[in-house]
Design an enzyme around this catalytic site. Sequence first.
Site, short mmCIF file in Angstrom:
data_model
loop_
_atom_site.label_atom_id
_atom_site.label_comp_id
_atom_site.label_asym_id
_atom_site.label_seq_id
_atom_site.Cartn_x
_atom_site.Cartn_y
_atom_site.Cartn_z
N GLU A 1 26.13 36.53 27.71
CA GLU A 1 26.28 37.83 27.62
C GLU A 1 26.03 37.87 26.20
O GLU A 1 25.57 38.86 25.16
CB GLU A 1 28.07 37.50 27.63
CG GLU A 1 28.44 38.23 28.94
CD GLU A 1 29.53 38.47 29.62
OE1 GLU A 1 29.89 39.50 30.08
OE2 GLU A 1 30.23 37.32 29.22
N GLU B 1 32.46 34.58 36.84
CA GLU B 1 33.34 34.97 36.42
C GLU B 1 34.40 34.81 38.45
O GLU B 1 35.31 34.76 37.79
CB GLU B 1 33.76 35.93 36.18
CG GLU B 1 33.70 35.27 34.26
CD GLU B 1 32.19 35.82 33.37
OE1 GLU B 1 31.77 35.47 32.60
OE2 GLU B 1 30.99 36.21 34.87
#
Length: 270
Positions: free
Chosen positions: A124, A144
């Site tokens: 990210e 995640e």
Amino acid sequence: MNTATPTPPEGRIVCEARGHLLLMQIDRPAKRNGFTPAMYRQLADAYTRLDDDPALRVGVLHAAGEHFTAGLDLPSFAPYMQRGERVIPDGGVDPLNLGQPAYRRRTKPVVVAVQGITYTLGIELMLAADIVVAASDCRFSQLEVKRGIMATGGATLRMAERSGLGNALLHLLTGDEFDAAEALRLNYVQKVVEPAQVLREALRIAEQIAAQAPLAVVATRLNALKCVEEGPLAAMREFEATQQRLATSEDAKEGVRSFVERRAAQFTGR
């Protein structure tokens, strides 16, 4: 980088101004550079320094040791997530550049050098930057879903924008590990080099950007970002006013002089 003092257990971000560049090093190699709240706050401070210091033109984000980052240190971040509490203070530049209320968006370019394990927050951060140089030994994963949470640092937005929805969901929904060649194919990174060359190549690109007219670099970056986020028409509406503003700058005059005199331009950011 000046890393003479021992790395604290909670890690740190080590900054070094090198000419017009701000080098920002993730420094917690004993824990695969896993991010603690203290590290994330320091990274936000570094990005804010980059934007606020007129002498700095380009940021270079890189990491100590063999790995870029294994992502968030979940035990230290979990209480913040459960309380819905922000980790970085209001008013600073958000390293993820998401435009959230109370945070500033970055204006100056950032080049990222990644190596080894580059998981979750690592992906990210690089997708939130502008240009990514990856080492050939990179191992990427947006995992995640394997931890019962969702990627909320921009991966769901930017992976789909760069590679298409199907390609993004392949990796977002499986949490699988993929290599540098796959990251290059999906446009998540721009160059793949040998591990020993990754920071050197990132610095070379950053220096090349820093040699250009700073006002024009910022305007160009922001216009391209507007096109991606708001569409071509929104970006085109800014052309005339932006060009008029740039054309009256000292740097534009220097650009003309250097062209006539057949020499490299010396830009000042004014």
